[in-house]
Design a protein around this motif. Structure first.
Motif, short mmCIF file in Angstrom:
data_model
loop_
_atom_site.label_atom_id
_atom_site.label_comp_id
_atom_site.label_asym_id
_atom_site.label_seq_id
_atom_site.Cartn_x
_atom_site.Cartn_y
_atom_site.Cartn_z
N SER A 173 0.83 -1.21 0.00
CA SER A 173 0.00 0.00 0.00
C SER A 173 0.86 1.25 0.00
CB SER A 173 -0.92 -0.01 1.23
OG SER A 173 -1.75 -1.16 1.23
N ILE A 174 1.92 1.26 0.81
CA ILE A 174 2.83 2.42 0.84
C ILE A 174 3.49 2.62 -0.52
CG2 ILE A 174 4.97 3.30 1.86
CD1 ILE A 174 4.17 1.93 4.46
N TYR A 175 3.85 1.50 -1.17
CA TYR A 175 4.49 1.59 -2.48
C TYR A 175 3.57 2.27 -3.49
CZ TYR A 175 6.79 0.11 -6.80
OH TYR A 175 7.39 0.09 -8.02
N PHE A 176 2.32 1.83 -3.55
CA PHE A 176 1.38 2.42 -4.52
C PHE A 176 1.05 3.87 -4.16
CE2 PHE A 176 0.42 -2.07 -5.57
CZ PHE A 176 0.60 -1.99 -6.94
N LEU A 177 0.95 4.16 -2.89
CA LEU A 177 0.69 5.55 -2.48
C LEU A 177 1.86 6.45 -2.87
CD1 LEU A 177 -0.95 5.03 1.04
CD2 LEU A 177 -2.07 5.79 -1.08
N SER A 178 3.08 5.95 -2.73
CA SER A 178 4.25 6.73 -3.12
C SER A 178 4.27 6.96 -4.62
CB SER A 178 5.53 6.02 -2.68
OG SER A 178 5.54 5.82 -1.28
N THR A 179 3.92 5.94 -5.39
CA THR A 179 3.86 6.08 -6.85
C THR A 179 2.80 7.11 -7.25
OG1 THR A 179 4.48 3.75 -7.06
CG2 THR A 179 3.57 4.82 -9.01
N LEU A 180 1.65 7.05 -6.56
CA LEU A 180 0.58 8.01 -6.83
C LEU A 180 1.03 9.43 -6.48
CD1 LEU A 180 -2.36 8.60 -7.60
CD2 LEU A 180 -3.00 8.12 -5.22
N ALA A 181 1.79 9.56 -5.39
CA ALA A 181 2.28 10.90 -5.00
C ALA A 181 3.21 11.46 -6.06
CB ALA A 181 2.99 10.80 -3.65
N ILE A 182 4.09 10.62 -6.63
CA ILE A 182 4.99 11.10 -7.69
C ILE A 182 4.19 11.53 -8.91
CG2 ILE A 182 6.80 10.36 -9.29
CD1 ILE A 182 7.89 8.58 -7.08
N TYR A 183 3.16 10.74 -9.24
CA TYR A 183 2.32 11.10 -10.39
C TYR A 183 1.63 12.45 -10.16
CZ TYR A 183 -1.56 11.04 -13.68
OH TYR A 183 -2.48 11.38 -14.65
N LEU A 184 1.13 12.68 -8.96
CA LEU A 184 0.45 13.94 -8.66
C LEU A 184 1.42 15.12 -8.71
CD1 LEU A 184 -1.90 12.80 -5.73
CD2 LEU A 184 -2.51 13.24 -8.12
N LEU A 185 2.67 14.88 -8.28
CA LEU A 185 3.66 15.94 -8.35
C LEU A 185 3.98 16.31 -9.79
CD1 LEU A 185 6.15 14.86 -5.52
CD2 LEU A 185 4.56 16.80 -5.49
N LEU A 186 3.89 15.31 -10.68
CA LEU A 186 4.13 15.59 -12.10
C LEU A 186 3.06 16.52 -12.68
CD1 LEU A 186 5.25 12.08 -13.39
CD2 LEU A 186 6.63 14.17 -13.40
N GLN A 187 1.91 16.57 -12.05
CA GLN A 187 0.81 17.40 -12.56
C GLN A 187 0.92 18.85 -12.11
OE1 GLN A 187 -1.03 15.67 -14.75
NE2 GLN A 187 0.30 13.95 -14.08
N VAL A 188 1.83 19.11 -11.17
CA VAL A 188 2.03 20.49 -10.71
C VAL A 188 2.90 21.22 -11.73
CG1 VAL A 188 2.89 21.94 -8.85
CG2 VAL A 188 1.82 19.73 -8.32
N ASP A 189 2.41 22.35 -12.24
CA ASP A 189 3.06 23.02 -13.37
C ASP A 189 4.52 23.38 -13.10
OD1 ASP A 189 0.78 22.82 -14.81
OD2 ASP A 189 0.01 24.81 -14.25
N TYR A 190 4.77 24.04 -11.98
CA TYR A 190 6.14 24.49 -11.75
C TYR A 190 7.09 23.37 -11.34
CZ TYR A 190 5.37 24.36 -6.68
OH TYR A 190 5.11 23.96 -5.39
N LEU A 191 6.55 22.16 -11.09
CA LEU A 191 7.39 21.01 -10.74
C LEU A 191 7.54 20.01 -11.90
CD1 LEU A 191 6.18 20.14 -7.11
CD2 LEU A 191 8.28 21.31 -7.78
#
Length: 572
Positions: free
Chosen positions: A201-219
């Motif tokens: 669960s932690i692994y998938f949550l971490s992957t999801l967090a990286i994906y969400l960070l990719l959606q932030v324009d300045y990041l």
């Protein structure tokens, strides 16, 4: 429904066809991953598939590799207008031979050098697998590059670049697919514990967090460039915590995604020129593949060592417990032996003392009557008075009876120590009557003794008749010998209570003084000098009672008499 079984002679043919089909399908996958306007491939999956299938199925399926490679290369070059059909077939045939030789070399080195069809259980074998991969791919890439140069497909200046690109592509294909296929072929036991589910669960949550960070324009730009670095810890986590099939599966997914986006012109591996992008992508895939394989093998080796150590500790603990038990048993056995030896020594000491007393008393008590008889005979020869001679004869008779009684007691003691207990039916009434009748003639009595006999015996009782006779004879003879001067009475009471016989023999004789009571069972001990006793009677009684596992108790009072109580269990 009956199942259709193919004849054994067709099984190899089917394996070869299966290998050829799989090789061709994965070749098509490799071409789908090709960069536009470039003949270079970031990975050549058929190399990994061919190597894995040859290890699993054996060297005999090599024709499938040749067939699959030939068909795949013909299809790849067929639409090239610069090459004629004969050239295409020649190039494809040589490349197919090179791919086959590549897989055969790898299989040979695995069998002869690594000597394990699954070389990912130990770090040493994992490193050897890497060296085998690099060497075998160099052979395949060299033959393929030579075929292209000899058929004028590439120039002399492009040989090194083509050779290096081909070699790297084959290496990456093997690193991605061979461990994955070999892991799938092994039985895997999946255990989903609570802790493991939390990790997933932690692994998938971490992957999801990286994906969400990719959606932030300045990041977005920064995160895209950092993705290779961010992926590496997660892949190492998979290698450290899960089986190789999970870890290499993660590497395979990350690699295919990286290739796809790089081919589409996006991601951190896009550089100026397709060759540079491919090389960077191949380096990334090679690094994560090698790191995952080596770490997984190291962790597997450590876990195996821990498991072996745990088993060794359990076995050692079991050995210690067994040895401790054996030592305790040995100590117990030694203790029993020591106690037995101590009892034996005590018994020997007792017997030695008794033997010393026996020799002394026998020599004295046997000689005394004989000396008395000899003296009386000499007196009788000298004395002419007839009345005196009759008195001498009576005294000689008395001495002879005393010696006979003494010899009989010695024989009784000897038989009691030597003979085994014999089980016989006992009738107490005739046994006691017989004892009194024998003692009537064997013991000189000036006055008759009154007998009071009371026996309660409703059923059979089993014991040793001879020993009971010896016991009764000695006790009753003592009661008669040490009777009082007037109205002597002997009472005998017998009661059978189940499997126990209780006897009480009571007299109104002289009695025994209290200071003599502790010693009355000793050999040759005489409580009084009055009478002709040998001192063996009660000793024999006690020995016989012990043989029958019985109990004796004597109560006596001077001037009032003696009571002997016996408890004798029935013999089984």
């Amino acid at each position: 429904m009956p199942t259709l079984k193919l004849p054994l002679k067709y099984s190899l043919d089917l394996k070869i066809i299966g290998v050829a089909l799989l090789y061709y399908l994965f070749a098509r996958l490799g071409y789908l991953l090709a960069f536009e306007n470039s003949t270079a491939l970031p990975a050549w999956p058929p190399s990994g598939i061919a190597f894995a299938l040859l290890i699993i199925l054996g060297r005999s399926v090599w024709p499938g590799i040749t067939i699959g490679a030939l068909v795949a290369n013909i299809m790849a070059y067929w639409n090239n207008p610069a090459l004629g059909p004969q050239t295409i077939i020649t190039i494809s045939s040589v490349i197919a031979i090179g791919n086959t030789i590549e897989a055969v070399i790898g299989n040979y080195l695995v069998k002869s050098w690594i000597r394990d069809p699954y070389p990912f259980k130990h770090a040493k074998n994992a490193f050897r697998f890497l060296f085998v991969t690099m060497f075998m791919c160099l052979a395949g890439a060299s033959i393929g590059t030579a075929s292209l140069y000899l058929n004028a497909v590439i120039s002399l200046d492009a040989i090194s670049e083509t050779l290096f690109s081909w070699w790297i592509g084959n290496v990456v294909g093997i690193l991605l697919f061979t461990p994955f296929i070999l892991s799938i072929a092994r039985p895997v036991r999946v255990t989903l514990s609570t802790a493991r589910m939390i990790e997933v669960s932690i692994y998938f949550l971490s992957t999801l967090a990286i994906y969400l960070l990719l959606q932030v324009d300045y990041l977005t730009l920064t995160m895209q460039r950092a993705l290779p670095l961010l992926a590496l810890p997660f892949l190492l986590w998979l290698a450290f915590r899960f089986e190789l099939i999970v870890a290499i599966g993660g590497v395979l997914i990350v690699s295919l995604i990286s290739i796809y986006f790089t081919v589409q012109g996006s991601g951190p591996f896009v550089l100026a020129g397709a060759a540079n992008s491919i090389l960077l992508l191949q380096i990334f895939i090679g690094v994560i593949s090698i790191s995952t394989i080596i770490l997984s093998a190291t962790v597997k080796e450590r876990l195996d060592v821990q498991h072996q150590l745990q088993e060794f500790n359990e076995n050692l603990e079991g050995m210690v417990l067994d040895r401790t038990k054996a030592l305790n048993d040995e100590i117990g056995t030694r203790k029993i032996a020591e106690e037995k030896l101590q009892r034996t020594n005590q018994e020997l000491s007792k017997r030695n003392t008794e033997l010393d007393n026996f020799v002394y008393s026998v020599s004295h008590d046997l000689r005394a009557p004989i000396a008395s008889v000899l003296g009386l005979i000499n007196l009788a020869r000298v004395d002419k008075d007839v009345a005196m001679k009759d008195m001498y004869l009576e005294m000689i008779n008395k001495s002879a009876l005393q010696q006979d009684h003494f010899i009989k007691e010695i024989l009784d003691q000897s038989r009691n120590s030597r003979l085994e207990v014999k089980r016989e039916e006992i009738l107490f009434e005739p046994l006691i009557e017989e004892t009194f009748n024998q003692l009537k003639f064997a013991t000189s009595t000036g006055k008759s003794v009154e007998r009071v006999i009371n026996i309660e015996q409703d059923g059979p009782f089993f014991s040793d008749r001879w020993r009971l006779k010896v016991i009764l004879n000695n006790i009753i003879s003592n009661a008669i010998r040490y009777r009082n001067g007037k109205d002597p009475v002997i009472k005998v009471n017998v009661a059978i209570n189940g499997r126990l016989a209780k006897l009480a023999i009571e007299d109104n004789g002289k009695g025994i003084e209290k200071e003599h009571m502790p010693n009355i069972y000793k050999m040759f001990y005489r409580a009084t000098d009055d009478g002709a006793g040998s001192g063996l009677g009660l000793y024999i009684v006690k020995e016989a009672i012990d043989k029958l596992n019985g109990h004796i108790n004597i109560e006596s009072e001077i001037g009032k008499g003696t009571t002997v109580q016996l408890e004798i269990p029935e013999i089984n």
